[in-house]
Each structure stands twice: as structure tokens, then as C-alpha cells.
Design an enzyme around this catalytic site. Structure first.
Site, PDB file in Angstrom:
ATOM      1  N   ASN A   1       2.462   1.467   4.213  1.00  0.00           N
ATOM      2  CA  ASN A   1       2.782   0.245   4.642  1.00  0.00           C
ATOM      3  C   ASN A   1       2.546   0.177   6.301  1.00  0.00           C
ATOM      4  OD1 ASN A   1       5.622  -1.972   5.430  1.00  0.00           O
ATOM      5  ND2 ASN A   1       3.544  -2.541   4.598  1.00  0.00           N
TER       6      ASN A   1
ATOM      7  N   CYS B   1      -1.154   0.452   7.467  1.00  0.00           N
ATOM      8  CA  CYS B   1      -2.569   0.075   7.490  1.00  0.00           C
ATOM      9  C   CYS B   1      -2.973  -1.154   6.702  1.00  0.00           C
ATOM     10  CB  CYS B   1      -3.457   1.353   7.258  1.00  0.00           C
ATOM     11  SG  CYS B   1      -3.407   2.881   8.082  1.00  0.00           S
ATOM     12  N   ARG B   2      -3.310  -0.786   5.434  1.00  0.00           N
ATOM     13  CA  ARG B   2      -3.737  -1.965   4.431  1.00  0.00           C
ATOM     14  C   ARG B   2      -2.987  -3.073   4.276  1.00  0.00           C
ATOM     15  NH1 ARG B   2      -5.389   1.651  -0.276  1.00  0.00           N
ATOM     16  NH2 ARG B   2      -3.557   2.770   0.356  1.00  0.00           N
ATOM     17  N   SER B   3      -1.682  -2.851   3.957  1.00  0.00           N
ATOM     18  CA  SER B   3      -0.587  -4.042   3.590  1.00  0.00           C
ATOM     19  C   SER B   3      -0.275  -4.624   4.903  1.00  0.00           C
ATOM     20  CB  SER B   3       0.342  -3.367   2.732  1.00  0.00           C
ATOM     21  OG  SER B   3       1.205  -2.598   3.459  1.00  0.00           O
TER      22      SER B   3
ATOM     23  N   ASP C   1      -8.532   3.082   1.696  1.00  0.00           N
ATOM     24  CA  ASP C   1      -7.775   3.320   2.567  1.00  0.00           C
ATOM     25  C   ASP C   1      -8.390   4.002   3.894  1.00  0.00           C
ATOM     26  OD1 ASP C   1      -5.684   4.160   4.187  1.00  0.00           O
ATOM     27  OD2 ASP C   1      -4.556   5.504   2.701  1.00  0.00           O
TER      28      ASP C   1
ATOM     29  N   CYS D   1       0.817  -1.311  -0.076  1.00  0.00           N
ATOM     30  CA  CYS D   1      -0.109  -0.096  -0.044  1.00  0.00           C
ATOM     31  C   CYS D   1       0.969   1.223  -0.037  1.00  0.00           C
ATOM     32  CB  CYS D   1      -0.908   0.096   1.146  1.00  0.00           C
ATOM     33  SG  CYS D   1      -0.178   0.226   2.737  1.00  0.00           S
TER      34      CYS D   1
END
Length: 158
Positions: A11, A13-15, A124, A8
Site C-alpha cells: 500500500n 505504490c500501486r494501490s 509492481d 496491493c
């Protein structure tokens, strides 16, 4: 070894949640010895930082500890080391394609692998409500299961 990288922007939150969800899917399938799993960001602003506390809390309430992960920026070597690089959104995948000069990694949008999610881009949650972290995690679980099925067919069932 099958090397899988989740990407993301920052690096944090999402990933990291995607890495944690995929790692759990791999562990549940008892395939850990076949995988190296990591995550990275397209920017290095948060390099060395732990995942966002909301991402950690969301993962923890789902039985996953991502607190030991540390943010890092994608490198050129990642395109050579990883077999699969999964981007969280179109901006991330465009950035990855723009900096790639070679390598073996198959690039795709992570949610494009999900069976029950009608979108290809992972929203996000950074500036949103805490519930958006829950939604992202649920999407990551769905996409992780389908991605693992794909990788098993491509790499392990031969």
C-alpha cells in the site's frame, strides 16, 4: 455511498496511485458525493507510511496529490464495508480470498476492468525504474475510467 478499496501488497505504490486515479475519475464525473475511496495493503509492513516518493511524484505530475494517504493493512471489516475491492495482482487477490470470512465486497483484479490494457495484473514498480511508475499510473487511469463506467451502470443508473 459506494465504497471502493484498492489493494496491493504494501500500500505504498500501486494501490495509492490507483486510489488517486480513481478519485480523479470520480471528481471529473462530479460524483464525489456518491463515493468513499480508500486503499490498503495485504501486509502491514508500511502501516502509517506515506506513498513511495516515486508514486507521489508520478501522481503529482498528473495533477493528483496522494501525499496525504497513509498505508494500512486490509482488515476483515473491509470485506463488509466496501462494495468493491480491487486487487493489483493475482497474489493480492489470492491473499484477500484466503482471509475473507464473509462480507459483501465484490473482489476483482483492477486491470481486468481496463479497456486498453492487455494484462490483468498491475506490475509492481517498487524495485523497477521510475518509468514503471508512469506505466502503472497510465494503466490505473484506463482501468479507473472503465471501473467507474461499470459502477455507474451497477449502482447509479438504476
Amino acid at each position: 455511498m459506494i465504497n471502493v478499496l484498492f489493494v496491493c501488497m504494501g500500500n505504498i505504490c500501486r494501490s495509492p496511485m490507483a486510489e488517486g486515479a480513481f478519485r480523479k475519475a470520480v471528481e471529473d464525473a462530479e460524483l464525489e458525493e456518491h463515493f468513499m475511496i480508500d486503499s490498503a495493503g495485504t501486509i502491514g509492513y508500511h502501516a502509517g507510511s506515506a506513498p513511495d516518493p516515486r508514486a507521489q511524484e508520478t501522481a503529482k505530475k498528473n495533477g493528483i496529490d496522494i501525499s496525504g494517504q497513509r498505508s494500512r493493512k486490509v482488515t476483515e471489516n473491509d470485506f463488509h464495508e466496501f462494495d468493491y475491492i480491487l486487487a493489483m495482482d493475482n497474489e493480492n487477490i489470492a491473499d484477500l480470498k484466503g482471509r475473507r470470512t464473509g462480507g459483501k465486497a465484490a473482489l476483482s483484479l483492477f486491470l481486468s476492468h481496463a479497456k486498453d490494457i492487455p494484462i490483468d495484473e498491475m506490475p509492481d514498480p517498487y524495485y523497477g525504474h521510475h518509468s514503471q511508475f508512469d506505466q502503472c499510473y497510465a494503466a490505473a487511469v484506463d482501468a479507473s475510467a472503465a471501473l467507474l463506467d461499470l459502477i455507474k451502470k451497477e449502482k447509479l443508473d438504476q
